[in-house]
Write a protein that holds these residues in place. Structure first.
Motif, PDB file in Angstrom:
ATOM      1  N   TYR A 109       9.493  -6.554  -5.365  1.00  0.00           N
ATOM      2  CA  TYR A 109      10.168  -7.795  -5.752  1.00  0.00           C
ATOM      3  C   TYR A 109      11.632  -7.494  -6.046  1.00  0.00           C
ATOM      4  O   TYR A 109      12.542  -8.190  -5.600  1.00  0.00           O
ATOM      5  CB  TYR A 109       9.457  -8.354  -6.988  1.00  0.00           C
ATOM      6  N   TYR A 110      11.843  -6.401  -6.755  1.00  0.00           N
ATOM      7  CA  TYR A 110      13.196  -6.005  -7.150  1.00  0.00           C
ATOM      8  C   TYR A 110      14.083  -5.709  -5.938  1.00  0.00           C
ATOM      9  O   TYR A 110      15.252  -6.097  -5.902  1.00  0.00           O
ATOM     10  CB  TYR A 110      13.111  -4.778  -8.066  1.00  0.00           C
ATOM     11  N   GLN A 121       9.704   3.005  -2.800  1.00  0.00           N
ATOM     12  CA  GLN A 121       8.769   4.119  -3.065  1.00  0.00           C
ATOM     13  C   GLN A 121       9.427   5.229  -3.866  1.00  0.00           C
ATOM     14  O   GLN A 121       8.755   5.981  -4.568  1.00  0.00           O
ATOM     15  CB  GLN A 121       8.109   4.637  -1.783  1.00  0.00           C
ATOM     16  N   ALA A 122      10.757   5.331  -3.758  1.00  0.00           N
ATOM     17  CA  ALA A 122      11.450   6.358  -4.547  1.00  0.00           C
ATOM     18  C   ALA A 122      11.569   5.936  -6.008  1.00  0.00           C
ATOM     19  O   ALA A 122      11.693   6.775  -6.891  1.00  0.00           O
ATOM     20  CB  ALA A 122      12.834   6.620  -3.957  1.00  0.00           C
ATOM     21  N   LEU A 123      11.511   4.631  -6.253  1.00  0.00           N
ATOM     22  CA  LEU A 123      11.734   4.125  -7.625  1.00  0.00           C
ATOM     23  C   LEU A 123      10.448   3.796  -8.376  1.00  0.00           C
ATOM     24  O   LEU A 123      10.475   3.642  -9.592  1.00  0.00           O
ATOM     25  CB  LEU A 123      12.559   2.831  -7.569  1.00  0.00           C
ATOM     26  N   GLU A 130       6.212  -5.089  -8.546  1.00  0.00           N
ATOM     27  CA  GLU A 130       7.481  -5.289  -9.265  1.00  0.00           C
ATOM     28  C   GLU A 130       8.661  -4.717  -8.485  1.00  0.00           C
ATOM     29  O   GLU A 130       9.699  -5.356  -8.344  1.00  0.00           O
ATOM     30  CB  GLU A 130       7.416  -4.583 -10.627  1.00  0.00           C
ATOM     31  N   ASP A 167       0.832  -1.207   0.000  1.00  0.00           N
ATOM     32  CA  ASP A 167       0.000   0.000   0.000  1.00  0.00           C
ATOM     33  C   ASP A 167       0.866   1.256   0.000  1.00  0.00           C
ATOM     34  O   ASP A 167       0.570   2.238  -0.673  1.00  0.00           O
ATOM     35  CB  ASP A 167      -0.918   0.017   1.232  1.00  0.00           C
ATOM     36  N   TYR A 168       1.931   1.194   0.783  1.00  0.00           N
ATOM     37  CA  TYR A 168       2.812   2.349   0.915  1.00  0.00           C
ATOM     38  C   TYR A 168       3.469   2.690  -0.426  1.00  0.00           C
ATOM     39  O   TYR A 168       3.458   3.843  -0.873  1.00  0.00           O
ATOM     40  CB  TYR A 168       3.865   2.023   1.978  1.00  0.00           C
ATOM     41  N   ARG A 172       3.077  -1.876 -10.407  1.00  0.00           N
ATOM     42  CA  ARG A 172       4.486  -1.484 -10.304  1.00  0.00           C
ATOM     43  C   ARG A 172       5.022  -1.694  -8.885  1.00  0.00           C
ATOM     44  O   ARG A 172       6.184  -2.039  -8.692  1.00  0.00           O
ATOM     45  CB  ARG A 172       4.637   0.008 -10.651  1.00  0.00           C
ATOM     46  N   ASP A 230      23.013  -1.226  -8.886  1.00  0.00           N
ATOM     47  CA  ASP A 230      22.213  -1.839  -9.941  1.00  0.00           C
ATOM     48  C   ASP A 230      21.238  -0.824 -10.540  1.00  0.00           C
ATOM     49  O   ASP A 230      21.057  -0.763 -11.754  1.00  0.00           O
ATOM     50  CB  ASP A 230      21.440  -3.036  -9.377  1.00  0.00           C
ATOM     51  N   LEU A 270      22.343  -2.776  -4.521  1.00  0.00           N
ATOM     52  CA  LEU A 270      21.054  -2.394  -5.101  1.00  0.00           C
ATOM     53  C   LEU A 270      21.153  -1.025  -5.771  1.00  0.00           C
ATOM     54  O   LEU A 270      20.698  -0.835  -6.910  1.00  0.00           O
ATOM     55  CB  LEU A 270      20.034  -2.348  -3.958  1.00  0.00           C
ATOM     56  N   ARG A 306      14.833  -0.530   2.401  1.00  0.00           N
ATOM     57  CA  ARG A 306      14.490  -1.056   1.075  1.00  0.00           C
ATOM     58  C   ARG A 306      13.118  -0.550   0.620  1.00  0.00           C
ATOM     59  O   ARG A 306      12.920  -0.229  -0.553  1.00  0.00           O
ATOM     60  CB  ARG A 306      14.456  -2.588   1.099  1.00  0.00           C
TER      61      ARG A 306
END
Lengths: 286, 309
Positions: free
Chosen positions: B119-120, B146-148, B116, B94-95, B113, B178, B175, B141
């Motif tokens: 998961y990433y 949330q930033a991505l 995804e 939700d966040y 998203r 990456d 991370l 993480r």
């Protein structure tokens, strides 16, 4: 290896500039509803409207045989007294629901520094305020507007075949309007209180104080002034009572309508002012 | 494309100058933002996010002009704050999805998203759990997620390894590297110079509201400086004072001194000074200038210059 094998793929879809306020409102509403205490309380508070709905059925079964005769004989439509009482009950339910679940509407954002999330996104301060207000209003509507729609709708349905339908339509709409206004004012007040501190428990205490203390004052004034209507002006629920008496019943109320309306608007305005003050000071929340 | 184009950017709080006329053009890439506490890093980040109005000057981020296009800037960037900024009773999904919606993504797309991205970042199993039950590493993480989530072109990371154990820190830096390798620009603000060194190619160093250095890290570490690492039996302070009298830069790093010599000196100056004053050397070797040493050298030099003014 820490990185998951699934590759990061950048989102290349559209980003829109509108709807942030609604997103905040909807998410806040869902968060309020996710609390177990909210669910339990809603269950309890819905007993009152269910009682109201049962009362409509009883009224119908009692009057059903007389409806035609009443209408033919030019009898008067059922009065708005029950609706006025219903509004009072729902406003108290709203106060309880807000005390239980709504007090953290802004104070939790202050406490958990969620402002950093909000304002690192393309969001104006007014959208945040509007969204939070919307979330609270949606929550409040569950014990004010939604039951009013049910009860008002049922009453209308039962009197649909009589000449009273016009009067009852007016009653139902007035009741709905009063409850909408009451919910708006109480939401604004709670938002204002919640914006004053990062401690939700203080908001709960001040909210209960704002509701209860004026009622006690109103009772004291009423006793001292031998039950004058003006005593109701001391409390918010009293003001709503005066408005519903004026608009829904034919009882004589000595206070002009503008007085309780002005007080309610003032209370709502004070809440909006407090929120505006807090939000204008949110410079550099990151 | 320039990430930042700042021209005489100033920010005052009353009489206090938090940012003193910064002029800077930085190309795309990964940038470390360094500086001691109170240097103005946070003020600069807030100003670039459009959260603070600047007092004077002009600023552009990713080609968007501040303050008129601040919402466009926030749509194009992701921000991972240093401290926690979530309601603990929200679930991770939700966040993150809410973050995407606030950035302007359609609700269904934001939700998809969010799955995804979680998961990433390795939170697939925990995505329906309440954030209150997350460990520090998981919280970092989820903040990164949330930033991505909305696919930003630039991500501001404020102390992303704060509070992480060595393994968690290593994973977080992996991370970030990456993310960087996939064409996302990074601005990393950190006190841990090793983190900056591992992730960034360029560095902006701030001190007392000014930029004291901006450029490639490698160039900073290898700008023709001739550094020697020395330690004495008990006279480090005395040797430092003697060498500074001769106009050399000397940094104390634990029990060692890092001395910057002229490029044509092979350490003779240090040896002669020690011999003349009967100082016994215990350790003497040619050293590579670390980012930390370069940083401390620049900050010291700048602070001394400010003090003289």
């Amino acid at each position: 290896m820490a990185i998951h094998e699934q590759n990061y793929v950048r989102y290349e879809g559209d980003l829109v500039d509108r709807g942030a306020a609604f997103n905040i409102a909807w998410t806040s509403f869902r968060v309020f509803l996710s609390f177990t205490r909210t669910k339990l309380l809603l269950l309890a508070l819905w007993l009152l409207p269910i009682g109201g709905i049962i009362a409509v059925f009883i009224e119908y079964s009692v009057r059903n045989s007389q409806l035609g005769a009443m209408a033919d004989a030019g009898g008067s439509a059922p009065g708005g007294g029950p609706m006025a009482v219903f509004i009072q009950m729902q406003i108290f339910s709203l106060a309880i629901l807000y005390a239980s679940s709504g007090c953290g509407v802004i104070s939790d954002d202050l406490r958990y520094r969620t402002f950093q999330l909000y304002f690192s996104k393309p969001l104006e301060k007014y959208e945040y305020a509007l969204g939070k207000f919307g979330g609270l209003f949606f929550l409040g509507s569950l014990v004010t507007l939604l039951p009013a729609l049910f009860v008002g709708g049922l009453r209308l349905a039962f009197y649909a075949r009589t000449d009273f339908v016009g009067d009852l339509m007016l009653q139902s709409l007035s009741g709905l309007g009063i409850l909408t206004g009451g919910t708006l004012v109480m939401s604004a007040m709670l938002m204002g209180l919640s914006s004053l501190t990062a401690h939700t428990r203080y908001v709960v205490l001040s909210w209960l104080g704002v509701i209860m203390v004026p009622i006690l004052l109103s009772i004291i004034v009423s006793i001292a002034a031998e039950g004058t209507d003006a005593a109701n002006l001391w409390s918010m629920t009293g003001n709503l009572w005066l408005v519903s008496q004026k608009l829904l019943t034919e009882d004589e109320v000595t206070v002009p309508l503008i007085a309780p309306l002005g007080i309610l608007l003032g209370l709502g305005g004070a809440g909006v002012g407090m929120v505006a003050r807090r939000i204008s000071r949110l410079e550099g929340v990151a | 494309m320039l990430l930042f184009d700042l021209e005489n950017l100033q920010k005052h709080y009353g009489r206090f100058e938090a940012i003193k006329g910064i002029t800077l053009q930085i190309e795309e890439g990964s940038i470390g933002l360094l500086g001691p506490n109170g240097a103005g890093k946070s003020t600069l980040i807030k100003t670039l996010l459009g959260l603070l109005d600047f007092s004077r000057g002009s600023a552009q981020v990713l080609g968007y002009r501040l303050p008129d296009e601040k919402l466009k800037i926030r749509q194009a960037i992701g921000y991972m704050p240093e401290n926690d900024c979530y309601l603990p009773y929200m679930s991770a999904i939700d966040y993150v999805s809410f973050g995407g919606q606030l950035a302007g993504m359609p609700r269904a797309e934001a939700f998809r998203r969010a799955h995804e991205v979680l998961y990433y970042v390795g939170l697939n199993e925990a995505r329906y759990r309440k954030l209150s039950g997350f460990s520090t590493g998981m919280k970092q993480r989820v903040k990164l997620a949330q930033a991505l989530v909305h696919g930003p072109r630039l991500v501001f990371l404020d102390e992303p390894t704060n509070g992480l154990d060595p393994k968690g820190r290593d994973e977080m830096l992996d991370l970030i590297n990456d993310v960087k390798s996939r064409g996302v620009n990074i601005v990393l603000s950190s006190h841990l110079l090793a983190d900056v060194e591992r992730v960034c190619e360029k560095v902006i160093m701030m001190n007392q509201g000014e930029i004291v250095h901006a450029g490639e890290i490698e160039a900073l570490k290898d700008d023709g400086k001739n550094v020697f690492e020395v330690s004495t039996k008990t006279q480090n302070k005395e040797l430092k004072a003697l060498l500074e009298e001769q106009g050399l830069d000397v940094l104390e790093e634990g029990l060692k001194l890092k001395i910057t010599l002229p490029s044509d000196d092979n350490g003779q100056l240090i040896l002669e000074t020690a011999r003349e004053h009967d100082i016994q050397l215990r350790h003497f070797m040619h050293a590579e200038l670390t980012l930390e040493a370069a940083f401390l050298g620049i900050i010291n030099k700048h602070s001394h210059a400010e003090a003289e003014i």
